[in-house]
Write an enzyme that holds these catalytic residues in place. Sequence first.
Site, PDB file in Angstrom:
ATOM      1  N   SER A 124      41.261  38.444  32.421  1.00  0.00           N
ATOM      2  CA  SER A 124      41.593  39.115  32.231  1.00  0.00           C
ATOM      3  C   SER A 124      41.432  38.756  30.905  1.00  0.00           C
ATOM      4  O   SER A 124      40.058  38.601  29.997  1.00  0.00           O
ATOM      5  CB  SER A 124      43.394  39.181  32.296  1.00  0.00           C
ATOM      6  OG  SER A 124      43.698  40.507  31.698  1.00  0.00           O
ATOM      7  N   ASP A 128      41.291  49.485  38.881  1.00  0.00           N
ATOM      8  CA  ASP A 128      42.006  48.822  37.259  1.00  0.00           C
ATOM      9  C   ASP A 128      42.885  48.964  36.839  1.00  0.00           C
ATOM     10  O   ASP A 128      42.085  50.065  35.710  1.00  0.00           O
ATOM     11  CB  ASP A 128      41.299  47.615  37.214  1.00  0.00           C
ATOM     12  CG  ASP A 128      41.606  46.674  36.568  1.00  0.00           C
ATOM     13  OD1 ASP A 128      43.054  46.706  35.317  1.00  0.00           O
ATOM     14  OD2 ASP A 128      40.957  45.723  35.658  1.00  0.00           O
ATOM     15  N   HIS A 140      45.139  45.078  38.636  1.00  0.00           N
ATOM     16  CA  HIS A 140      44.684  44.058  37.527  1.00  0.00           C
ATOM     17  C   HIS A 140      44.337  43.009  37.964  1.00  0.00           C
ATOM     18  O   HIS A 140      43.736  41.751  36.672  1.00  0.00           O
ATOM     19  CB  HIS A 140      44.905  44.323  36.090  1.00  0.00           C
ATOM     20  CG  HIS A 140      44.274  43.705  34.843  1.00  0.00           C
ATOM     21  ND1 HIS A 140      42.686  42.960  34.533  1.00  0.00           N
ATOM     22  CD2 HIS A 140      45.099  42.552  34.287  1.00  0.00           C
ATOM     23  CE1 HIS A 140      42.931  42.701  33.731  1.00  0.00           C
ATOM     24  NE2 HIS A 140      44.089  42.202  33.271  1.00  0.00           N
TER      25      HIS A 140
END
Lengths: 268, 460
Positions: free
Chosen positions: A95, A217, A245
Amino acid sequence: MDVRRRNNVIVTGRADGPVLVLAHGFGCDQEMWRLVVPVLAAEYRLVLFDYVGCGRSDRASWSEARYQSLDGYALDVVEVCAELGLERATLVGHSVSAMIGVRAARLAPERIGSLVMLAPSPRYVDDEGYRGGFSREDIDELLGSLEANHLGWSATAAPLIMGNPDRPELADELERSFCATDPAVARVFARATFLSDSRSELPGVTVPTLVARCADDAIAPPEVADHVHAAVPGSRLVTLEAAGHCPQLSAPEATAEAIGEFVRAVAR
Amino acid sequence: MSRTERDRRTADRTSASATQERGDGAGGATPPSADAAFTALLEDSAEELYERAPCGYLSTLMDGTVARINGTLLDWLGMTREEVVSRKSFTDLLTVGGRLYYETHVSPLLRLRGEVNGVAMELRQPDGRLPVLVSATVKKGGDGQPLLIRITLFDARDRRAYEAELLRGKLAAEQARVRAEEDRTRLQSALAVLQRSLLPTELPRVPGMEVAAHYHAASRDQLGGDFYDLFPVDGSRWAFFLGDVCGKGPEAAAVTSLVRYTLRAAALHDPTPEAALTTLNTVLHERYTSSDPRYCTAVFGLLRPLPGEGGFEVELASGGHPPALVARRGGEVEALSTPGGLLVGVLPTAGFATARTVLYPGDTVLLHTDGLTEARTGADRALYGDAALRSFTRDQAPTSAPALVDALTDLLHGFGDGLGDDTAVLALGVPAHEADTATAPSPSSRIRRDLRATTGENNQ
């Protein structure tokens, strides 16, 4: 300050294997890697850590001034690598840590030899000619959600939990504390993450890079990964058949396989 | 979908056995009226219990796709079952902020811990949003693989409104605290400036003498009423004074200011101590009223160098103030007694007694306010007292004005919270001859150091 203690650094896996530094994103802490560590440990030396303010790091070392920008987190990565004397390690950033990794590689090119970006996004907020998926108001809503949810966070228990990873009698608190972050830290990390814009950093990436996007996602949509792939010179792109995610949780085998394949290709 | 069907079968089995359990318990002793109510309850089928539960209830696949949803939740959403099942993900039902929170916090928790409880989120509705509290558990298969997520949602409008009020209250309190802190800092700095204006910023150099002073402010939030000063009155003579205005705070500070400038002006007109205090008495008494009875105690003195010997003649008068002490070079300590001196400003006419002495090299005269002698010391909080001060001064011999003030400053610090009042000390001494003070720093540097220390104290 002892960086290992400050960042709750854990080194595991094969002692003489290639080094993977696993950097968690906004939300939780190094526990995020729990399912993928057993898969990677046989082949790699794994470095796990919590950013200052997260997990069981030393909360006292946190300051808003340093951690209101992604550069502060990148400094954590660089300092952990320096503390362990790492050279040309592979930084696996989940991320927002994908973009933190870009910054860390710029700050310490001798320490970081390649980048794996898991579910990256260089900018979450839409811009002219760019679709990040979120509006500024959406981000304010997230900050509201953080304000309304202090999951497992207790100001009185926190001093016990943080910075005391070795006290077994705290196991219950530790279990409950997973994902619990001081609201002030979470707010600052959320703003640093979701209001950042790393697009201009991408063309300057000089190390081999893998962009690993998730098929479905909600935070980093596929076209955002396309943007990253196009902007980072010579990068590879893979799509993981992973829900959500966090591919290291929803598809740990596939995630480990993609990382391994990339590291072997870079080594050749 | 096969997982969904499996889940549905499981749910049906579970509810069937639950019904069975209730059926077993219903026999025999239940009274007829309760029995009727219980029969009505039995008619509430498991399906009905699920569909019309007083909470939203849904099951999703691990990727979030909605597999089953109850009627209560569909009503809240304003959607039909066909619009949701297999078509929507749970996070599609949430506001964007909630979706971000779910992906970054809730989803990892569910994967790693298998459950979350009481997460605050908001559902999207056709005409707005509904605050809910979300709890979820992961259903696992026989092999430990996660199969489904079961999620309940409770209407949290009232609770969230209440929490929002609490948060607002907390924020307001925090802002008020910050403002109060700022106000206090501003007030303290204003008070510090005012306090400094009541004292000389630095003592002048008096040729042939060493001088030093120290002021201890008992509170940063309160102006004190102690004062002192030292200044030249003509080519050869120097005047000094030290005193204590009755009371504290802005009113006392106003009187202190009046006292300081009255004594300075009076000394220019007639520097004899008795005359200066008499003028001050007249000025203060004119201001003295029954509603604001302000008066002070003070020592006023005059220094005159003696030709040839390096000594100074000291002449001083006192109005109700503790006597000055003279620390002789040999260690003797004398009080310069001025019997009969009255408080300054209470009576229309007041008499002030005068005392004289000569300071020879090595001698020091010490003036102090009663904050020093009225400090509480030791476990029994006994007054420090005049005798102890004399004894302390005697123990410092041989000393100088700066060394004595240094020692007294340390003594005051040692009192800690036993020192409840403002305290001023002023020392004037004739340096001992060079031969006697070969190891000591030069007089001027010691004075400067002392003044720094004094200023620093006032800044605290």
